[in-house]
Motif scaffolding. Structure first.
Motif, PDB file in Angstrom:
ATOM      1  N   LEU A 394       0.881  -1.162   0.157  1.00  0.00           N
ATOM      2  CA  LEU A 394      -0.117  -0.089   0.028  1.00  0.00           C
ATOM      3  C   LEU A 394       1.004   1.330   0.027  1.00  0.00           C
ATOM      4  O   LEU A 394       2.048   1.260   0.534  1.00  0.00           O
ATOM      5  CB  LEU A 394      -0.980  -0.023   1.208  1.00  0.00           C
ATOM      6  N   VAL A 395       0.277   2.306  -0.387  1.00  0.00           N
ATOM      7  CA  VAL A 395       1.004   3.371  -0.674  1.00  0.00           C
ATOM      8  C   VAL A 395       0.161   4.661  -0.043  1.00  0.00           C
ATOM      9  O   VAL A 395      -0.934   4.896  -0.543  1.00  0.00           O
ATOM     10  CB  VAL A 395       1.530   3.869  -2.077  1.00  0.00           C
ATOM     11  N   VAL A 396       0.576   5.349   0.999  1.00  0.00           N
ATOM     12  CA  VAL A 396      -0.034   6.500   1.161  1.00  0.00           C
ATOM     13  C   VAL A 396       0.587   7.562   0.327  1.00  0.00           C
ATOM     14  O   VAL A 396       1.674   8.025   0.573  1.00  0.00           O
ATOM     15  CB  VAL A 396      -0.010   6.977   2.972  1.00  0.00           C
ATOM     16  N   TYR A 397      -0.193   8.073  -0.601  1.00  0.00           N
ATOM     17  CA  TYR A 397      -0.122   9.136  -1.386  1.00  0.00           C
ATOM     18  C   TYR A 397      -0.371  10.389  -1.517  1.00  0.00           C
ATOM     19  O   TYR A 397      -1.643  10.934  -1.347  1.00  0.00           O
ATOM     20  CB  TYR A 397      -0.337   8.479  -2.862  1.00  0.00           C
ATOM     21  N   ASP A 398       0.431  11.491  -1.370  1.00  0.00           N
ATOM     22  CA  ASP A 398       0.225  12.832  -1.025  1.00  0.00           C
ATOM     23  C   ASP A 398       0.093  13.322  -2.583  1.00  0.00           C
ATOM     24  O   ASP A 398       1.003  13.708  -3.235  1.00  0.00           O
ATOM     25  CB  ASP A 398       1.087  13.789  -0.290  1.00  0.00           C
ATOM     26  N   PRO A 399      -1.404  13.687  -3.060  1.00  0.00           N
ATOM     27  CA  PRO A 399      -1.472  14.262  -4.508  1.00  0.00           C
ATOM     28  C   PRO A 399      -0.955  15.686  -4.787  1.00  0.00           C
ATOM     29  O   PRO A 399      -1.007  16.249  -5.725  1.00  0.00           O
ATOM     30  CB  PRO A 399      -2.904  14.160  -4.483  1.00  0.00           C
ATOM     31  N   ASN A 400      -0.538  16.330  -3.561  1.00  0.00           N
ATOM     32  CA  ASN A 400      -0.331  17.928  -3.486  1.00  0.00           C
ATOM     33  C   ASN A 400       1.128  18.162  -3.317  1.00  0.00           C
ATOM     34  O   ASN A 400       1.606  19.202  -3.514  1.00  0.00           O
ATOM     35  CB  ASN A 400      -1.277  18.618  -2.644  1.00  0.00           C
ATOM     36  N   ARG A 401       1.979  17.148  -2.811  1.00  0.00           N
ATOM     37  CA  ARG A 401       3.214  17.451  -2.471  1.00  0.00           C
ATOM     38  C   ARG A 401       3.993  17.832  -3.710  1.00  0.00           C
ATOM     39  O   ARG A 401       3.864  16.978  -4.724  1.00  0.00           O
ATOM     40  CB  ARG A 401       3.809  16.236  -1.452  1.00  0.00           C
ATOM     41  N   ARG A 402       4.843  18.730  -3.867  1.00  0.00           N
ATOM     42  CA  ARG A 402       5.562  19.057  -4.909  1.00  0.00           C
ATOM     43  C   ARG A 402       6.885  18.699  -4.646  1.00  0.00           C
ATOM     44  O   ARG A 402       7.517  18.667  -3.554  1.00  0.00           O
ATOM     45  CB  ARG A 402       5.499  20.443  -5.415  1.00  0.00           C
ATOM     46  N   ARG A 403       7.614  17.864  -5.783  1.00  0.00           N
ATOM     47  CA  ARG A 403       9.088  17.611  -5.552  1.00  0.00           C
ATOM     48  C   ARG A 403       9.649  17.764  -6.691  1.00  0.00           C
ATOM     49  O   ARG A 403       9.242  17.897  -7.777  1.00  0.00           O
ATOM     50  CB  ARG A 403       9.333  16.142  -5.121  1.00  0.00           C
ATOM     51  N   THR A 404      11.126  17.982  -6.630  1.00  0.00           N
ATOM     52  CA  THR A 404      11.938  18.230  -7.891  1.00  0.00           C
ATOM     53  C   THR A 404      12.788  17.008  -8.117  1.00  0.00           C
ATOM     54  O   THR A 404      13.553  16.570  -7.345  1.00  0.00           O
ATOM     55  CB  THR A 404      12.807  19.453  -7.537  1.00  0.00           C
ATOM     56  N   ILE A 405      12.528  16.352  -9.250  1.00  0.00           N
ATOM     57  CA  ILE A 405      13.289  15.277  -9.490  1.00  0.00           C
ATOM     58  C   ILE A 405      14.864  15.718  -9.808  1.00  0.00           C
ATOM     59  O   ILE A 405      15.135  16.555 -10.571  1.00  0.00           O
ATOM     60  CB  ILE A 405      12.836  14.659 -10.889  1.00  0.00           C
ATOM     61  N   SER A 406      15.724  14.924  -9.411  1.00  0.00           N
ATOM     62  CA  SER A 406      17.193  15.179  -9.391  1.00  0.00           C
ATOM     63  C   SER A 406      18.215  14.031  -9.001  1.00  0.00           C
ATOM     64  O   SER A 406      17.894  13.364  -8.214  1.00  0.00           O
ATOM     65  CB  SER A 406      17.603  16.531  -8.609  1.00  0.00           C
ATOM     66  N   ALA A 407      19.113  14.039  -9.658  1.00  0.00           N
ATOM     67  CA  ALA A 407      20.329  12.878  -9.274  1.00  0.00           C
ATOM     68  C   ALA A 407      20.624  13.146  -7.942  1.00  0.00           C
ATOM     69  O   ALA A 407      21.249  12.305  -7.497  1.00  0.00           O
ATOM     70  CB  ALA A 407      21.289  12.836 -10.441  1.00  0.00           C
ATOM     71  N   GLY A 408      20.571  14.354  -7.601  1.00  0.00           N
ATOM     72  CA  GLY A 408      21.242  14.768  -6.152  1.00  0.00           C
ATOM     73  C   GLY A 408      20.528  14.079  -5.088  1.00  0.00           C
ATOM     74  O   GLY A 408      21.051  13.948  -3.878  1.00  0.00           O
ATOM     75  N   THR A 409      19.105  13.717  -5.451  1.00  0.00           N
ATOM     76  CA  THR A 409      18.335  13.500  -4.342  1.00  0.00           C
ATOM     77  C   THR A 409      17.714  11.893  -4.688  1.00  0.00           C
ATOM     78  O   THR A 409      17.019  11.535  -3.654  1.00  0.00           O
ATOM     79  CB  THR A 409      17.086  14.256  -4.164  1.00  0.00           C
ATOM     80  N   HIS A 410      17.974  11.454  -5.721  1.00  0.00           N
ATOM     81  CA  HIS A 410      17.168  10.258  -5.941  1.00  0.00           C
ATOM     82  C   HIS A 410      17.923   8.900  -5.613  1.00  0.00           C
ATOM     83  O   HIS A 410      19.064   9.099  -5.168  1.00  0.00           O
ATOM     84  CB  HIS A 410      16.855   9.869  -7.598  1.00  0.00           C
ATOM     85  N   HIS A 411      17.136   7.862  -5.471  1.00  0.00           N
ATOM     86  CA  HIS A 411      18.069   6.739  -4.770  1.00  0.00           C
ATOM     87  C   HIS A 411      18.400   5.540  -5.862  1.00  0.00           C
ATOM     88  O   HIS A 411      18.802   4.648  -5.346  1.00  0.00           O
ATOM     89  CB  HIS A 411      16.788   6.023  -3.910  1.00  0.00           C
ATOM     90  N   MET A 412      18.310   5.776  -7.069  1.00  0.00           N
ATOM     91  CA  MET A 412      18.841   4.852  -8.076  1.00  0.00           C
ATOM     92  C   MET A 412      20.306   4.865  -8.172  1.00  0.00           C
ATOM     93  O   MET A 412      20.607   6.222  -8.085  1.00  0.00           O
ATOM     94  CB  MET A 412      18.039   5.220  -9.417  1.00  0.00           C
ATOM     95  N   ASP A 413      20.765   3.737  -8.357  1.00  0.00           N
ATOM     96  CA  ASP A 413      22.415   4.061  -8.283  1.00  0.00           C
ATOM     97  C   ASP A 413      22.816   4.293  -9.631  1.00  0.00           C
ATOM     98  O   ASP A 413      23.541   3.517 -10.412  1.00  0.00           O
ATOM     99  CB  ASP A 413      22.820   2.677  -7.797  1.00  0.00           C
ATOM    100  N   VAL A 414      22.676   5.550  -9.935  1.00  0.00           N
ATOM    101  CA  VAL A 414      23.060   6.057 -11.349  1.00  0.00           C
ATOM    102  C   VAL A 414      23.612   7.847 -11.209  1.00  0.00           C
ATOM    103  O   VAL A 414      22.840   8.138 -10.429  1.00  0.00           O
ATOM    104  CB  VAL A 414      21.965   5.853 -12.295  1.00  0.00           C
ATOM    105  N   ASP A 415      24.273   8.181 -12.097  1.00  0.00           N
ATOM    106  CA  ASP A 415      24.875   9.333 -11.834  1.00  0.00           C
ATOM    107  C   ASP A 415      24.351  10.513 -12.624  1.00  0.00           C
ATOM    108  O   ASP A 415      24.631  11.705 -12.786  1.00  0.00           O
ATOM    109  CB  ASP A 415      26.377   9.394 -12.009  1.00  0.00           C
ATOM    110  N   TYR A 416      23.040  10.325 -13.032  1.00  0.00           N
ATOM    111  CA  TYR A 416      22.353  11.392 -13.673  1.00  0.00           C
ATOM    112  C   TYR A 416      20.768  11.023 -13.490  1.00  0.00           C
ATOM    113  O   TYR A 416      20.300   9.776 -13.387  1.00  0.00           O
ATOM    114  CB  TYR A 416      22.731  11.611 -14.955  1.00  0.00           C
ATOM    115  N   SER A 417      20.057  11.927 -13.901  1.00  0.00           N
ATOM    116  CA  SER A 417      18.391  11.905 -14.067  1.00  0.00           C
ATOM    117  C   SER A 417      18.268  12.444 -15.225  1.00  0.00           C
ATOM    118  O   SER A 417      18.574  13.328 -15.688  1.00  0.00           O
ATOM    119  CB  SER A 417      17.701  12.518 -13.040  1.00  0.00           C
ATOM    120  N   CYS A 418      17.333  11.654 -16.028  1.00  0.00           N
ATOM    121  CA  CYS A 418      16.715  12.134 -17.292  1.00  0.00           C
ATOM    122  C   CYS A 418      15.966  13.206 -17.073  1.00  0.00           C
ATOM    123  O   CYS A 418      15.579  13.908 -18.035  1.00  0.00           O
ATOM    124  CB  CYS A 418      15.881  10.950 -17.886  1.00  0.00           C
ATOM    125  N   TYR A 419      15.315  13.373 -15.988  1.00  0.00           N
ATOM    126  CA  TYR A 419      14.322  14.694 -15.650  1.00  0.00           C
ATOM    127  C   TYR A 419      14.768  15.375 -14.799  1.00  0.00           C
ATOM    128  O   TYR A 419      14.036  16.105 -13.856  1.00  0.00           O
ATOM    129  CB  TYR A 419      12.984  13.664 -14.862  1.00  0.00           C
TER     130      TYR A 419
END
Ligand code: URP
Ligand code: ZN
Ligand code: ZN
Length: 465
Positions: A394-419
């Motif tokens: 189950l996911v408790v999902y906040d439909p209003n929270r804003r976040r900025t996608i970035s390699a600096g904060t993502h958890h994938m083990d890769v050194d860049y983000s396409c977004y």
């Protein structure tokens, strides 16, 4: 352990309503209004007021540690499923690989060894078939019995994963008997290699030309061909990572004539375009196959999702670092490892672009990211819905929270983000995998090795649809 998720808006593919969910152990025990008021007690209560409660998302197309182009996709089952969980995805179905000359069994065992004891959330496998012969055809039946009922074949990548029409048809005949599903990477790889070689030989070697050389008409042609082969064999066929209107038109035409044709698209084909590949060698960050298309394909794909000619959205998560991995193709786009990271961002991108963007309802969003994958890939109703007896993913999902996608904060083990830098509205607050909280407000609280192999049943939903 009993957990009460109170006062959230439960969103399933069927509808939405405000209610409480009681989780007992690994499954959902009760759903109803004001369960606390009715005397139900729990060890923990999660207040979901103002939030959605959705079934854990399911990504049926990932490649953890895939060998490709002389290197390996960077995420392991540990890092990849953890990143997936941060993004609200609680089940992945990854592609085990049969190496040329080896058995399906060896490939499957190798993938079990990669995942077991490492995955933090549940996982299943499809099987990539590199050789179709009497032995591997027999092995297909055994894999179906073991809960690995889908087989990916390729009309692309000659000399690597490519299968000719005879091999594809033979594998389809086998799934007609054993109930499995053939998944097709449908691009005409033979024709693409001719154009790619001509392009590189004339000095156009930047990553951008990877996108230019893989004409969308080659995807349309191969899509039509494999669907026709499946019709001849009398079996369903599933087109993976569909990227273009050319291919979509073929799927739609097939479905209109009653063929059992199914397809997924991926966020990169809805939110990124060929333009992104133009920035010199930086374009290597966006090299994948099929390639990114001009922006005018986007609306067609959204229409496909709205009208159910495309049944779901998966990621084709296949991350390679820019430094040291994508760089293998400096000076020759043909040597850039193919694949993009994305397992963490699919749910939020689809929510932002689809629901917030006014293209799809929140119920269709849940269907595209969770319910349809569960149904088509033999996991429903254990997964893909919020119902009594289902796994408490189950996911408790906040439909209003804003976040900025970035390699600096993502958890994938890769050194860049396409977004990189893209702001999305909607984010997962609390994520449960079979009753255990594994992500809470940006912190990982799960355990390496807690993920289990999901033995999946055959694709009856596909045959009936
Ligand atoms: O570029 C891609 N898609 N890489 C992963 C392998 C595949 O074809 O799915
Ligand atoms: Zn593929
Ligand atoms: Zn793939």
């Amino acid at each position: 352990m009993r957990t009460l998720i109170s006062n959230g808006t439960i969103v399933t593919s069927e509808g939405s309503s405000v209610a409480d969910v009681l989780v007992e152990g690994e499954t959902i025990a009760l759903i109803g209004a004001d369960l606390g008021g009715a005397g139900i007690t729990a060890d923990e209560t999660i207040d979901a007021s103002g939030k959605y409660v959705i079934p854990g998302a399911i990504d049926v197309h990932t490649h953890m540690e895939l060998p490709f182009g002389g290197t390996f996709a960077k995420d392991t089952f540990e890092t990849g499923t953890r990143a997936a969980a941060f993004g609200g995805t609680t089940t992945i179905v990854d592609f085990a690989v049969q190496s040329r000359g080896a058995s399906l069994r060896e490939g499957l065992d190798a993938w079990h060894a990669k995942a077991e004891g490492n995955a933090v959330a549940d996982y299943g496998f499809h099987m990539i078939m590199s050789d179709v012969n009497e032995e591997t055809l027999k092995e297909m039946d055994q894999l179906v019995a073991e809960g690995v009922p889908d087989f990916k074949l390729f009309t692309a990548y000659p000399g690597v994963f490519y299968s000719d029409d005879g091999a594809i048809f033979r594998a389809m005949q086998q799934t007609a008997k054993n109930g499995g599903l053939i998944m097709m990477h449908a691009e005409n790889g033979i024709a693409i290699d001719i154009v790619a070689n001509q392009t590189a030989d004339s000095g156009m070697t930047d990553p951008y030309y990877h996108g230019v050389a893989r004409y969308s008409i080659f995807e349309g042609e191969a899509t039509n061909r494999v669907i026709r082969l499946a019709e001849a064999a009398g079996v369903p066929v599933y087109i993976v990572h569909l990227s273009s209107r050319d291919a979509l038109n073929e799927v739609r035409a097939a479905r209109d004539r009653g063929a059992m044709a199914f397809a997924e698209t991926c966020p990169q084909y809805l939110f990124l375009s060929l333009e992104d590949m133009k920035n010199g060698f930086e374009g290597a960050k966006f090299v994948c196959s099929p390639p990114l298309r001009p922006k005018d394909h986007w609306d067609d794909l959204w229409t496909g999702l709205i009208k159910d000619d495309l049944q779901l959205v998966a990621t084709d998560h296949c991350p390679f670092d820019f430094e040291g991995q994508k760089e293998l193709g400096r000076g020759d786009f043909r040597k850039v490892p193919n694949g993009l990271p994305g397992v963490e961002d699919r749910v939020d991108l689809l929510h932002d672009g689809g629901v917030v963007g006014g293209r799809i309802t929140r119920e269709r969003w849940v269907e595209l990211i969770s319910t349809a994958p569960a149904r088509l890939f033999g996991m429903y109703p254990r997964k893909g819905t919020v119902s009594v007896g289902a796994d408490a993913d189950l996911v408790v999902y906040d439909p209003n929270r804003r976040r900025t996608i970035s390699a600096g904060t993502h958890h994938m083990d890769v050194d860049y983000s396409c977004y990189e830098g893209r702001e999305v509205r909607g984010a997962s607050d609390v994520v449960l995998s079979r009753g255990s909280v594994i992500v809470r407000n940006g912190e990982f609280t799960g355990k390496k090795g807690a993920g289990r192999f999901i033995k999946r049943s055959t694709a009856d939903a596909a045959r009936l649809a």
